[in-house]
Enzyme design. Structure first.
Site, short mmCIF file in Angstrom:
data_model
loop_
_atom_site.label_atom_id
_atom_site.label_comp_id
_atom_site.label_asym_id
_atom_site.label_seq_id
_atom_site.Cartn_x
_atom_site.Cartn_y
_atom_site.Cartn_z
N TRP A 11 2.98 7.93 -2.36
CA TRP A 11 4.54 8.10 -2.81
C TRP A 11 4.68 8.82 -3.82
O TRP A 11 5.62 10.02 -4.00
CB TRP A 11 4.88 6.41 -2.86
CG TRP A 11 6.45 6.66 -3.08
CD1 TRP A 11 7.50 6.63 -2.07
CD2 TRP A 11 7.18 6.67 -4.34
NE1 TRP A 11 8.67 6.54 -2.78
CE2 TRP A 11 8.54 6.57 -4.14
CE3 TRP A 11 6.59 6.92 -5.61
CZ2 TRP A 11 9.71 6.55 -5.10
CZ3 TRP A 11 7.66 6.68 -6.71
CH2 TRP A 11 8.98 6.73 -6.35
N HIS B 202 3.15 3.06 -8.84
CA HIS B 202 3.10 1.66 -9.13
C HIS B 202 4.18 1.07 -9.81
O HIS B 202 4.69 -0.04 -9.54
CB HIS B 202 1.79 1.28 -10.04
CG HIS B 202 0.33 1.67 -9.42
ND1 HIS B 202 0.25 1.53 -8.25
CD2 HIS B 202 -0.62 2.60 -9.86
CE1 HIS B 202 -1.08 1.95 -7.65
NE2 HIS B 202 -1.58 2.53 -8.81
N ASP C 152 0.80 -1.12 -0.01
CA ASP C 152 0.07 0.08 -0.08
C ASP C 152 0.76 1.40 0.01
O ASP C 152 2.04 1.08 0.41
CB ASP C 152 -0.90 -0.09 1.32
CG ASP C 152 -2.04 0.78 1.27
OD1 ASP C 152 -2.33 1.42 0.22
OD2 ASP C 152 -2.72 1.02 2.29
N ARG D 138 -11.37 2.29 -9.20
CA ARG D 138 -10.56 3.39 -9.51
C ARG D 138 -10.78 4.11 -10.84
O ARG D 138 -11.37 3.31 -11.47
CB ARG D 138 -9.08 3.05 -9.24
CG ARG D 138 -8.93 2.63 -7.89
CD ARG D 138 -7.39 2.33 -7.46
NE ARG D 138 -7.01 1.97 -6.14
CZ ARG D 138 -5.93 2.10 -5.37
NH1 ARG D 138 -4.79 2.52 -6.31
NH2 ARG D 138 -5.83 1.95 -4.42
N ASN E 223 -10.42 -2.60 -6.26
CA ASN E 223 -9.67 -1.61 -7.01
C ASN E 223 -10.29 -1.26 -8.46
O ASN E 223 -10.06 -0.54 -9.11
CB ASN E 223 -8.27 -2.32 -7.27
CG ASN E 223 -7.53 -2.02 -5.98
OD1 ASN E 223 -6.82 -2.98 -5.81
ND2 ASN E 223 -7.71 -1.20 -5.23
C1 FPP Z 1 -1.36 0.16 -3.56
O1 FPP Z 1 -1.04 1.47 -3.55
C2 FPP Z 1 -1.06 -0.50 -4.64
C3 FPP Z 1 -1.59 -1.20 -5.64
C4 FPP Z 1 -3.39 -1.33 -5.49
C5 FPP Z 1 -1.19 -1.95 -6.80
C6 FPP Z 1 0.06 -2.63 -6.40
C7 FPP Z 1 0.68 -3.00 -7.66
C8 FPP Z 1 2.15 -3.20 -7.90
C9 FPP Z 1 3.07 -2.77 -6.99
C10 FPP Z 1 2.59 -3.74 -9.24
C11 FPP Z 1 2.15 -5.15 -9.11
C12 FPP Z 1 3.21 -6.01 -9.99
C13 FPP Z 1 3.46 -7.17 -9.91
C14 FPP Z 1 4.14 -8.13 -10.77
C15 FPP Z 1 2.69 -7.79 -8.41
P1 FPP Z 1 -2.36 2.54 -3.84
O2 FPP Z 1 -2.47 2.94 -5.13
O3 FPP Z 1 -3.50 2.22 -3.15
O4 FPP Z 1 -1.63 3.66 -2.81
P2 FPP Z 1 -2.46 4.87 -1.99
O5 FPP Z 1 -3.00 4.17 -0.86
O6 FPP Z 1 -1.17 5.90 -1.46
O7 FPP Z 1 -3.38 5.63 -2.93
#
Ligand code: FPP
Length: 248
Positions: A27, A39, A22, A73, A70
Site C-alpha cells: 500500500w 503501518h 497484510d 525484516r 517479522n
Molecule cells: C503486514 O503488512 C503488516 C504488519 C507486519 C504489521 C501490522 C501492524 C500494524 C497495522 C500496526 C499495529 C498496531 C496495533 C496497535 C495493533 P506487510 O508489511 O507485510 O505488507 P506487504 O506484504 O505489502 O509488505
C-alpha cells in the site's frame, strides 16, 4: 456499498474473528511512500475493525500484528513497528476503556523489546475489567512456536506426575496454547490478496471459515468487515456432518 450492516444477522454473528493484517508495505509503495507509512495507516484500519466488531457485538477480535518471522525484516522497519506499537498502545488505551474493550496478547511477548512489552502489560492491566469485547493482539506470535510450547508444558506436567499421557485431551491441549480460554475463531480474514495462513492459529482454525480479500490492510474499513461477515453467514458450517443433520 449500500447499507451492508443491515444485512448482517446479529443472531448468527461469529463470536471470534481473527485477521491477518497484510499489505501495508505494498500500500505504501503504491503511494510512493516508505513502508512505515503503510503501518501508520494500518493503525487507522485497526481502529475501524475494532470499532465495527465491538459495535456489532463480536466477543473476540484477534489481530496478527507481528509474527516471529517479522524479525527478519530490515532493522529500521522492525524498530519503527515497535515504536508504533508503543505509541498506539499509549494513545488508544483510553479509547479502549471508553468502549469497554479488554486488551489481551498472544505470542512470545516476554521476548519483545522491553518498552513494547511494558506498554503491552500496561494496556492489558488498565483494560482488564472491560467486558464488551476482547481485542487480542498477536505479537511475536507463531503457531508452531505455540504448539511446541504447549507440548513442553504438558510434558512437564507428565514428568511431575500430575497427569498421565493418556489423559491428554484436545481440550487440555487447547487450554495449554496461548489462546487458552479464548474460543476458536469462526472466521479468519486475510487482506492483500495473499491466500495463505502463514503460521497463524493453525490448531484453532481447524473449522474456521477463511475469507480472503484483495484490499490492502490500510484501506480496510468497517464495510469490509461487514462484507466478510455477510459472506461468512451465507456459508453453511457442517463440521463434517451432512446438511440434513444440521439443526437450524
Ligand atoms: C503486514 O503488512 C503488516 C504488519 C507486519 C504489521 C501490522 C501492524 C500494524 C497495522 C500496526 C499495529 C498496531 C496495533 C496497535 C495493533 P506487510 O508489511 O507485510 O505488507 P506487504 O506484504 O505489502 O509488505
Amino acid at each position: 456499498m449500500m447499507d451492508l450492516k443491515s444485512q448482517i444477522n446479529i443472531e448468527k454473528l461469529p463470536r471470534h474473528i481473527a485477521i491477518i493484517m497484510d499489505g501495508n508495505g505494498r500500500w505504501a509503495k503504491q503511494h510512493g511512500k516508505p513502508r512505515v507509512f503503510g503501518h501508520r495507516n494500518g493503525v487507522i484500519a485497526v481502529r475501524e475493525a475494532t470499532e465495527a466488531a465491538a459495535e456489532l457485538g463480536v466477543e473476540f477480535l484477534t489481530l496478527y500484528a507481528f509474527s516471529t518471522e517479522n524479525w527478519n525484516r530490515p532493522k529500521l522497519e522492525v524498530n519503527a513497528l515497535m515504536r508504533l506499537l508503543v505509541e498506539t498502545l499509549h494513545k488508544e488505551v483510553e479509547t479502549l476503556n471508553k468502549n469497554d474493550i479488554r486488551l489481551q496478547a498472544i505470542g512470545d511477548i516476554r521476548n519483545l523489546p522491553e518498552r513494547t512489552y511494558q506498554a503491552l502489560l500496561q494496556g492489558i492491566e488498565r483494560t482488564k475489567n472491560n467486558s464488551r469485547m476482547t481485542l487480542v493482539l498477536a505479537l511475536n506470535y507463531s503457531s508452531r512456536w505455540e504448539v511446541v510450547e504447549a507440548s513442553r508444558s504438558l510434558a512437564r506436567q507428565v514428568l511431575a506426575g500430575e497427569i498421565r499421557p493418556e489423559e491428554i485431551s484436545e481440550q487440555m491441549f487447547s487450554d495449554a496454547l496461548t489462546t487458552g480460554g479464548i474460543p476458536d475463531p469462526e472466521l479468519l480474514i486475510r487482506t492483500s490478496g495473499e491466500n495463505r495462513i502463514s503460521n497463524f492459529l493453525l490448531w484453532q482454525i481447524a473449522y474456521s471459515e477463511l475469507y480472503f480479500t484483495p484490499v490492502f490492510w490500510p484501506d480496510f474499513r468497517k464495510e469490509h468487515l461487514y462484507q466478510a461477515i455477510i459472506d461468512f453467514q451465507q456459508r453453511e458450517r457442517r463440521f463434517g456432518k451432512i446438511s440434513e443433520q444440521l439443526v437450524q
